[in-house]
Design a protein around this motif. Sequence first.
Motif, PDB file in Angstrom:
ATOM      1  N   VAL A 125     -23.307 -34.823  68.568  1.00  0.00           N
ATOM      2  CA  VAL A 125     -22.192 -34.890  67.514  1.00  0.00           C
ATOM      3  C   VAL A 125     -22.250 -36.341  66.977  1.00  0.00           C
ATOM      4  O   VAL A 125     -22.021 -36.582  66.008  1.00  0.00           O
ATOM      5  CB  VAL A 125     -21.092 -34.348  68.033  1.00  0.00           C
ATOM      6  CG1 VAL A 125     -19.832 -34.407  67.103  1.00  0.00           C
ATOM      7  CG2 VAL A 125     -21.223 -32.540  68.569  1.00  0.00           C
ATOM      8  N   LEU A 126     -22.006 -37.212  68.016  1.00  0.00           N
ATOM      9  CA  LEU A 126     -21.826 -38.718  67.377  1.00  0.00           C
ATOM     10  C   LEU A 126     -22.699 -39.107  66.626  1.00  0.00           C
ATOM     11  O   LEU A 126     -22.589 -39.781  65.520  1.00  0.00           O
ATOM     12  CB  LEU A 126     -21.769 -39.335  68.794  1.00  0.00           C
ATOM     13  CG  LEU A 126     -21.467 -41.027  68.839  1.00  0.00           C
ATOM     14  CD1 LEU A 126     -19.956 -41.161  68.342  1.00  0.00           C
ATOM     15  CD2 LEU A 126     -21.513 -41.723  70.061  1.00  0.00           C
ATOM     16  N   GLN A 212     -35.005 -46.489  59.602  1.00  0.00           N
ATOM     17  CA  GLN A 212     -34.121 -47.095  60.632  1.00  0.00           C
ATOM     18  C   GLN A 212     -32.729 -47.568  60.307  1.00  0.00           C
ATOM     19  O   GLN A 212     -32.575 -48.433  59.551  1.00  0.00           O
ATOM     20  CB  GLN A 212     -35.331 -48.303  61.110  1.00  0.00           C
ATOM     21  CG  GLN A 212     -34.435 -48.932  62.366  1.00  0.00           C
ATOM     22  CD  GLN A 212     -34.574 -48.513  63.694  1.00  0.00           C
ATOM     23  OE1 GLN A 212     -34.836 -47.038  63.671  1.00  0.00           O
ATOM     24  NE2 GLN A 212     -34.128 -48.971  64.704  1.00  0.00           N
ATOM     25  N   ASP A 213     -31.933 -46.739  60.688  1.00  0.00           N
ATOM     26  CA  ASP A 213     -30.657 -47.270  60.423  1.00  0.00           C
ATOM     27  C   ASP A 213     -30.316 -48.826  61.291  1.00  0.00           C
ATOM     28  O   ASP A 213     -30.727 -48.859  62.381  1.00  0.00           O
ATOM     29  CB  ASP A 213     -29.664 -46.527  61.041  1.00  0.00           C
ATOM     30  CG  ASP A 213     -29.532 -44.989  60.195  1.00  0.00           C
ATOM     31  OD1 ASP A 213     -29.972 -44.956  59.218  1.00  0.00           O
ATOM     32  OD2 ASP A 213     -28.782 -44.042  60.849  1.00  0.00           O
ATOM     33  N   ARG A 214     -29.734 -49.469  60.560  1.00  0.00           N
ATOM     34  CA  ARG A 214     -29.558 -50.676  61.256  1.00  0.00           C
ATOM     35  C   ARG A 214     -28.522 -50.830  62.445  1.00  0.00           C
ATOM     36  O   ARG A 214     -27.359 -50.231  62.438  1.00  0.00           O
ATOM     37  CB  ARG A 214     -29.040 -52.046  60.174  1.00  0.00           C
ATOM     38  CG  ARG A 214     -29.917 -51.927  59.008  1.00  0.00           C
ATOM     39  CD  ARG A 214     -31.303 -52.510  59.468  1.00  0.00           C
ATOM     40  NE  ARG A 214     -32.225 -52.966  58.339  1.00  0.00           N
ATOM     41  CZ  ARG A 214     -33.388 -52.157  58.090  1.00  0.00           C
ATOM     42  NH1 ARG A 214     -33.513 -51.125  58.775  1.00  0.00           N
ATOM     43  NH2 ARG A 214     -33.962 -52.576  57.098  1.00  0.00           N
ATOM     44  N   LEU A 221     -20.479 -46.224  65.552  1.00  0.00           N
ATOM     45  CA  LEU A 221     -20.527 -44.980  66.221  1.00  0.00           C
ATOM     46  C   LEU A 221     -20.796 -45.584  67.883  1.00  0.00           C
ATOM     47  O   LEU A 221     -20.160 -44.529  68.587  1.00  0.00           O
ATOM     48  CB  LEU A 221     -22.016 -44.331  65.694  1.00  0.00           C
ATOM     49  CG  LEU A 221     -21.948 -44.029  64.230  1.00  0.00           C
ATOM     50  CD1 LEU A 221     -23.172 -43.188  63.865  1.00  0.00           C
ATOM     51  CD2 LEU A 221     -20.665 -42.888  64.005  1.00  0.00           C
ATOM     52  N   LEU A 222     -21.323 -46.476  68.039  1.00  0.00           N
ATOM     53  CA  LEU A 222     -21.944 -46.444  69.347  1.00  0.00           C
ATOM     54  C   LEU A 222     -21.154 -48.060  69.883  1.00  0.00           C
ATOM     55  O   LEU A 222     -21.157 -48.310  71.254  1.00  0.00           O
ATOM     56  CB  LEU A 222     -23.286 -46.986  69.688  1.00  0.00           C
ATOM     57  CG  LEU A 222     -24.293 -45.600  69.197  1.00  0.00           C
ATOM     58  CD1 LEU A 222     -25.742 -46.161  69.133  1.00  0.00           C
ATOM     59  CD2 LEU A 222     -23.948 -44.640  70.111  1.00  0.00           C
ATOM     60  N   GLY A 223     -20.218 -48.521  69.301  1.00  0.00           N
ATOM     61  CA  GLY A 223     -19.722 -49.780  69.599  1.00  0.00           C
ATOM     62  C   GLY A 223     -18.809 -49.838  70.616  1.00  0.00           C
ATOM     63  O   GLY A 223     -18.805 -50.770  71.658  1.00  0.00           O
ATOM     64  N   SER A 224     -18.224 -48.675  71.065  1.00  0.00           N
ATOM     65  CA  SER A 224     -17.341 -48.464  72.335  1.00  0.00           C
ATOM     66  C   SER A 224     -18.233 -48.210  73.658  1.00  0.00           C
ATOM     67  O   SER A 224     -17.648 -48.183  74.524  1.00  0.00           O
ATOM     68  CB  SER A 224     -16.223 -47.337  72.189  1.00  0.00           C
ATOM     69  OG  SER A 224     -16.925 -45.951  71.982  1.00  0.00           O
ATOM     70  N   TYR A 225     -19.513 -48.012  73.466  1.00  0.00           N
ATOM     71  CA  TYR A 225     -20.562 -47.756  74.482  1.00  0.00           C
ATOM     72  C   TYR A 225     -21.165 -49.203  74.972  1.00  0.00           C
ATOM     73  O   TYR A 225     -21.436 -49.957  74.041  1.00  0.00           O
ATOM     74  CB  TYR A 225     -21.525 -46.766  74.239  1.00  0.00           C
ATOM     75  CG  TYR A 225     -20.855 -45.385  74.254  1.00  0.00           C
ATOM     76  CD1 TYR A 225     -20.842 -44.492  75.293  1.00  0.00           C
ATOM     77  CD2 TYR A 225     -20.561 -44.834  72.846  1.00  0.00           C
ATOM     78  CE1 TYR A 225     -20.259 -43.184  75.288  1.00  0.00           C
ATOM     79  CE2 TYR A 225     -20.102 -43.368  72.921  1.00  0.00           C
ATOM     80  CZ  TYR A 225     -19.893 -42.723  73.825  1.00  0.00           C
ATOM     81  OH  TYR A 225     -19.070 -41.671  73.942  1.00  0.00           O
ATOM     82  N   ALA A 226     -21.654 -49.054  76.131  1.00  0.00           N
ATOM     83  CA  ALA A 226     -22.628 -49.994  76.621  1.00  0.00           C
ATOM     84  C   ALA A 226     -23.950 -49.602  76.293  1.00  0.00           C
ATOM     85  O   ALA A 226     -24.267 -48.340  77.033  1.00  0.00           O
ATOM     86  CB  ALA A 226     -22.540 -50.542  77.888  1.00  0.00           C
ATOM     87  N   THR A 238     -28.397 -56.020  70.931  1.00  0.00           N
ATOM     88  CA  THR A 238     -27.568 -54.944  71.032  1.00  0.00           C
ATOM     89  C   THR A 238     -25.937 -55.427  70.240  1.00  0.00           C
ATOM     90  O   THR A 238     -26.047 -56.816  70.136  1.00  0.00           O
ATOM     91  CB  THR A 238     -27.331 -54.354  71.996  1.00  0.00           C
ATOM     92  OG1 THR A 238     -26.375 -53.207  71.945  1.00  0.00           O
ATOM     93  CG2 THR A 238     -26.783 -55.061  73.396  1.00  0.00           C
ATOM     94  N   PHE A 239     -25.228 -54.789  69.932  1.00  0.00           N
ATOM     95  CA  PHE A 239     -24.168 -55.225  69.272  1.00  0.00           C
ATOM     96  C   PHE A 239     -22.844 -55.209  70.685  1.00  0.00           C
ATOM     97  O   PHE A 239     -21.777 -55.308  70.478  1.00  0.00           O
ATOM     98  CB  PHE A 239     -23.344 -54.325  68.541  1.00  0.00           C
ATOM     99  CG  PHE A 239     -23.671 -52.945  68.620  1.00  0.00           C
ATOM    100  CD1 PHE A 239     -24.513 -52.156  67.901  1.00  0.00           C
ATOM    101  CD2 PHE A 239     -22.909 -52.141  70.028  1.00  0.00           C
ATOM    102  CE1 PHE A 239     -24.694 -50.902  68.037  1.00  0.00           C
ATOM    103  CE2 PHE A 239     -23.200 -50.776  69.873  1.00  0.00           C
ATOM    104  CZ  PHE A 239     -24.118 -50.077  68.973  1.00  0.00           C
TER     105      PHE A 239
END
Length: 347
Positions: A125-126, A212-214, A221-226, A238-239
């Motif tokens: 979903v994310l 390819q999404d940057r 979307l993913l910034g709250s994850y490691a 990675t960010f």
Amino acid sequence: MRNVICCWNDRNPSHFESHVPLLFSGRRNLALGFSNEIDLLFLNGLDLLGERYKEQLEEVGYRLHDVSDLYAGTADRYAALCAFGGYEMKCFLRWPVIASYFRGDRIIHYDGDIVFNEDPAVIGVLLQGSTFVLQGCPAVTCISDLDWFSRYQEQLDLLVENPEGYSARAWKERDGWRVSETQKWAGQRSREVISSDQDLISHLIHTDRIPQDRPAQLAPLLGSYAVFENPLYLHGCTFNDFPDPIGYERRSGIDYVGGKRVLTWHMQSDFNLYLSTFLFRKRFMPWVGGRLANHLVEPTFPYRLGSLFSRLCGGYTRLDVYRYFFERHDFGEVFADRTWWDRGAFR
């Protein structure tokens, strides 16, 4: 999003599970309350797994697909890829097989050595609508833009026509790859001759020949994850904004690094060898402590001995590693400054 894992097998069920512990992972997903609705595409060898093992895989939610005929036909058309060996050939051809078998479906592809730390259904979903290869490594590949498949196959056709010539032209286009590594998640390519699908995909991302999404687009979307494709290098491309030093903990079966929930663990070969060497040292050389070097820095005697043990005796299988770190213990012994190869990275 359809969750897909491509598999191949040439041995019995116990050998397959010890090297690709899908049943272990599936049971762990259910124990954590995760969905395990994942399509397993067997490029070959599904018939060798035995009825009971196949039933067990289905009982935990996997959907098994025998695509050996489709793969064989594809392999016939790309026979030149045999020069790279059977493993790499299957990696090259899994993408056209997925595209043909699940025609029109948006997919998230996971390698068989991915261990989930977030529910695959939540990840689906994310990432709905996203298209990217995580840090240039196809172990996690999200494809919503179906043009990705046709672009890949177009370039694969060109590669197969003349691997040396194509690779030589690609090598000349490497300028700026360090920028692409971070800003496009193109990964790294160190071999002049493209010899794997990862080499090819890295080149295609770097040269903007494939969607390819940057990372900057994916950060909301993913910034709250490691997020990392190789756990040996948590800071890589990675960010992730980890504190210094990093803390690690497991709460209710879920791992956190630097205060962030780990998205997935990629239990790839180098990381698995590192963990296996740790287990070897702990069991056979308990008097030896201190930092456990990795393969890129000056190897210590325990690392050399553990690597030799793995090569000559089979060492610890991936299933052994899974059982130790995901069932009986966590990563706390390894992700600690007294042990980890990168001084000062962990507390």
